[in-house]
Structure formats: structure tokens, C-alpha cells
Design a protein around this motif. Structure first.
Motif, PDB file in Angstrom:
ATOM      1  N   PRO A 209      55.587  56.794  40.327  1.00 53.15           N
ATOM      2  CA  PRO A 209      54.487  56.633  41.282  1.00 53.15           C
ATOM      3  C   PRO A 209      53.809  57.965  41.635  1.00 53.15           C
ATOM      4  O   PRO A 209      52.634  57.990  41.964  1.00 53.15           O
ATOM      5  CB  PRO A 209      55.140  56.033  42.522  1.00 53.15           C
ATOM      6  N   GLY A 210      54.550  59.066  41.546  1.00 54.32           N
ATOM      7  CA  GLY A 210      53.990  60.373  41.881  1.00 54.32           C
ATOM      8  C   GLY A 210      53.141  60.975  40.786  1.00 54.32           C
ATOM      9  O   GLY A 210      52.412  61.931  41.016  1.00 54.32           O
ATOM     10  N   THR A 211      53.201  60.414  39.596  1.00 54.41           N
ATOM     11  CA  THR A 211      52.437  60.924  38.468  1.00 54.41           C
ATOM     12  C   THR A 211      51.056  60.290  38.468  1.00 54.41           C
ATOM     13  O   THR A 211      50.926  59.069  38.509  1.00 54.41           O
ATOM     14  CB  THR A 211      53.153  60.587  37.133  1.00 54.41           C
ATOM     15  N   THR A 212      50.025  61.112  38.404  1.00 52.40           N
ATOM     16  CA  THR A 212      48.661  60.593  38.436  1.00 52.40           C
ATOM     17  C   THR A 212      47.907  60.832  37.128  1.00 52.40           C
ATOM     18  O   THR A 212      46.740  60.481  37.024  1.00 52.40           O
ATOM     19  CB  THR A 212      47.864  61.228  39.587  1.00 52.40           C
ATOM     20  N   ILE A 213      48.569  61.395  36.140  1.00 49.99           N
ATOM     21  CA  ILE A 213      47.886  61.793  34.906  1.00 49.99           C
ATOM     22  C   ILE A 213      47.250  60.611  34.171  1.00 49.99           C
ATOM     23  O   ILE A 213      46.213  60.763  33.530  1.00 49.99           O
ATOM     24  CB  ILE A 213      48.833  62.584  33.986  1.00 49.99           C
ATOM     25  N   ARG A 214      47.798  59.431  34.273  1.00 50.56           N
ATOM     26  CA  ARG A 214      47.244  58.263  33.574  1.00 50.56           C
ATOM     27  C   ARG A 214      46.477  57.329  34.496  1.00 50.56           C
ATOM     28  O   ARG A 214      45.999  56.273  34.054  1.00 50.56           O
ATOM     29  CB  ARG A 214      48.361  57.497  32.884  1.00 50.56           C
ATOM     30  N   ASP A 215      46.351  57.701  35.753  1.00 50.92           N
ATOM     31  CA  ASP A 215      45.698  56.819  36.720  1.00 50.92           C
ATOM     32  C   ASP A 215      44.271  56.451  36.320  1.00 50.92           C
ATOM     33  O   ASP A 215      43.870  55.293  36.433  1.00 50.92           O
ATOM     34  CB  ASP A 215      45.697  57.430  38.118  1.00 50.92           C
ATOM     35  N   SER A 216      43.490  57.425  35.867  1.00 49.65           N
ATOM     36  CA  SER A 216      42.093  57.119  35.536  1.00 49.65           C
ATOM     37  C   SER A 216      42.015  56.139  34.365  1.00 49.65           C
ATOM     38  O   SER A 216      41.175  55.235  34.368  1.00 49.65           O
ATOM     39  CB  SER A 216      41.303  58.390  35.228  1.00 49.65           C
ATOM     40  N   TYR A 217      42.892  56.281  33.388  1.00 50.16           N
ATOM     41  CA  TYR A 217      42.916  55.359  32.251  1.00 50.16           C
ATOM     42  C   TYR A 217      43.365  53.967  32.694  1.00 50.16           C
ATOM     43  O   TYR A 217      42.747  52.957  32.328  1.00 50.16           O
ATOM     44  CB  TYR A 217      43.835  55.904  31.163  1.00 50.16           C
ATOM     45  N   LEU A 218      44.419  53.904  33.504  1.00 49.41           N
ATOM     46  CA  LEU A 218      44.907  52.614  33.989  1.00 49.41           C
ATOM     47  C   LEU A 218      43.876  51.930  34.880  1.00 49.41           C
ATOM     48  O   LEU A 218      43.672  50.715  34.791  1.00 49.41           O
ATOM     49  CB  LEU A 218      46.234  52.790  34.729  1.00 49.41           C
ATOM     50  N   LYS A 219      43.195  52.697  35.730  1.00 51.51           N
ATOM     51  CA  LYS A 219      42.147  52.123  36.577  1.00 51.51           C
ATOM     52  C   LYS A 219      41.000  51.583  35.729  1.00 51.51           C
ATOM     53  O   LYS A 219      40.432  50.537  36.044  1.00 51.51           O
ATOM     54  CB  LYS A 219      41.614  53.162  37.563  1.00 51.51           C
ATOM     55  N   ALA A 220      40.670  52.287  34.642  1.00 57.69           N
ATOM     56  CA  ALA A 220      39.608  51.819  33.751  1.00 57.69           C
ATOM     57  C   ALA A 220      40.005  50.491  33.105  1.00 57.69           C
ATOM     58  O   ALA A 220      39.159  49.587  32.969  1.00 57.69           O
ATOM     59  CB  ALA A 220      39.307  52.865  32.683  1.00 57.69           C
ATOM     60  N   ILE A 221      41.256  50.360  32.719  1.00 56.91           N
ATOM     61  CA  ILE A 221      41.735  49.093  32.144  1.00 56.91           C
ATOM     62  C   ILE A 221      41.645  47.983  33.178  1.00 56.91           C
ATOM     63  O   ILE A 221      41.125  46.894  32.904  1.00 56.91           O
ATOM     64  CB  ILE A 221      43.184  49.241  31.629  1.00 56.91           C
ATOM     65  N   ILE A 222      42.149  48.236  34.378  1.00 60.43           N
ATOM     66  CA  ILE A 222      42.142  47.227  35.444  1.00 60.43           C
ATOM     67  C   ILE A 222      40.709  46.814  35.784  1.00 60.43           C
ATOM     68  O   ILE A 222      40.385  45.625  35.846  1.00 60.43           O
ATOM     69  CB  ILE A 222      42.878  47.755  36.695  1.00 60.43           C
ATOM     70  N   ASN A 223      39.823  47.803  35.991  1.00 56.71           N
ATOM     71  CA  ASN A 223      38.439  47.495  36.338  1.00 56.71           C
ATOM     72  C   ASN A 223      37.715  46.803  35.189  1.00 56.71           C
ATOM     73  O   ASN A 223      36.870  45.933  35.420  1.00 56.71           O
ATOM     74  CB  ASN A 223      37.698  48.759  36.764  1.00 56.71           C
ATOM     75  N   GLY A 224      38.054  47.167  33.962  1.00 57.64           N
ATOM     76  CA  GLY A 224      37.469  46.509  32.805  1.00 57.64           C
ATOM     77  C   GLY A 224      37.847  45.036  32.746  1.00 57.64           C
ATOM     78  O   GLY A 224      37.010  44.180  32.441  1.00 57.64           O
ATOM     79  N   ILE A 225      39.103  44.752  33.035  1.00 59.69           N
ATOM     80  CA  ILE A 225      39.567  43.357  33.045  1.00 59.69           C
ATOM     81  C   ILE A 225      38.851  42.576  34.145  1.00 59.69           C
ATOM     82  O   ILE A 225      38.363  41.465  33.912  1.00 59.69           O
ATOM     83  CB  ILE A 225      41.096  43.284  33.227  1.00 59.69           C
ATOM     84  N   LEU A 226      38.768  43.149  35.336  1.00 60.54           N
ATOM     85  CA  LEU A 226      38.084  42.470  36.441  1.00 60.54           C
ATOM     86  C   LEU A 226      36.626  42.203  36.105  1.00 60.54           C
ATOM     87  O   LEU A 226      36.108  41.104  36.357  1.00 60.54           O
ATOM     88  CB  LEU A 226      38.198  43.305  37.726  1.00 60.54           C
ATOM     89  N   SER A 227      35.971  43.190  35.518  1.00 59.02           N
ATOM     90  CA  SER A 227      34.576  43.049  35.137  1.00 59.02           C
ATOM     91  C   SER A 227      34.404  41.993  34.046  1.00 59.02           C
ATOM     92  O   SER A 227      33.494  41.157  34.109  1.00 59.02           O
ATOM     93  CB  SER A 227      34.042  44.396  34.655  1.00 59.02           C
ATOM     94  N   GLU A 228      35.276  42.030  33.065  1.00 62.15           N
ATOM     95  CA  GLU A 228      35.237  41.058  31.976  1.00 62.15           C
ATOM     96  C   GLU A 228      35.432  39.635  32.492  1.00 62.15           C
ATOM     97  O   GLU A 228      34.704  38.717  32.100  1.00 62.15           O
ATOM     98  CB  GLU A 228      36.360  41.406  30.997  1.00 62.15           C
ATOM     99  N   LEU A 229      36.417  39.455  33.364  1.00 59.69           N
ATOM    100  CA  LEU A 229      36.670  38.125  33.917  1.00 59.69           C
ATOM    101  C   LEU A 229      35.466  37.622  34.697  1.00 59.69           C
ATOM    102  O   LEU A 229      35.085  36.456  34.587  1.00 59.69           O
ATOM    103  CB  LEU A 229      37.912  38.136  34.805  1.00 59.69           C
ATOM    104  N   LYS A 230      34.847  38.510  35.473  1.00 57.81           N
ATOM    105  CA  LYS A 230      33.717  38.096  36.306  1.00 57.81           C
ATOM    106  C   LYS A 230      32.454  37.884  35.479  1.00 57.81           C
ATOM    107  O   LYS A 230      31.800  36.846  35.585  1.00 57.81           O
ATOM    108  CB  LYS A 230      33.451  39.144  37.388  1.00 57.81           C
TER     109      LYS A 230
END
Length: 94
Positions: free
Chosen positions: A17-38
């Protein structure tokens, strides 16, 4: 919904949880899925529904592990189909 999903995706992937190095990539995946679904499927997930949140988490983990490719696992297809049937609604909203 991204803020709720991100820590769960990281936990599922075994990322500290303390590691943020992949956060931007993971957020892009999550937001991409939300956008795709909508935008492509016409579904909006309810941020208060635990089943919707866990679908998003599991789908994001699948996308991360498969680099956006590969066939969707049967359990995700089944859950997505149920979202279509319910129109994205939860049992309490039906």
C-alpha cells in the motif's frame, strides 16, 4: 470509485500500500474500465455497491495481469452479463 478500487487492486496484486510507483498505471486501467463500461456498454457502476466495486477490482486485476489482452475469464463475463441484465442497478434499487 477509483479511490476505493485502487487499494483493493493493489492488495489483490500483492503491491504494498505504501508503494505508489504503479498507481498512475493502475488508475488508468480502473478509469479506462469505468469509461468503457459507461460509454460503450451504457453501464454506470454504483460506488456504494460492494459487488460493483469487486467487479471493477477483479476486472482491473485481469487487465493488469494480461496487459489488456486475452479472453475475459468466464466469471467476469458472467458478472458483466448480470450487470447488463440489471442495467447496472443493484437489488435495492430494482
Amino acid at each position: 470509485m477509483t479511490d476505493k478500487a485502487l487499494p483493493l487492486v493493489k492488495a489483490n496484486l500483492g503491491i504494498s500500500p505504501g508503494t505508489t510507483i504503479r498507481d498512475s498505471y493502475l488508475k488508468a486501467i480502473i478509469n479506462g474500465i469505468l469509461s468503457e463500461l459507461k460509454n460503450e456498454q451504457g453501464l454506470t457502476l454504483d460506488k456504494e455497491d460492494a459487488a460493483h466495486l469487486m467487479f471493477l477490482v477483479d476486472f482491473a486485476v485481469f487487465r493488469y495481469n494480461n496487459h489488456g489482452g486475452g479472453d475475459m475469464p468466464r466469471h467476469l463475463k458472467w458478472r458483466l452479463n448480470n450487470l447488463f441484465i440489471n442495467g447496472g442497478r443493484t437489488a435495492k434499487n430494482v
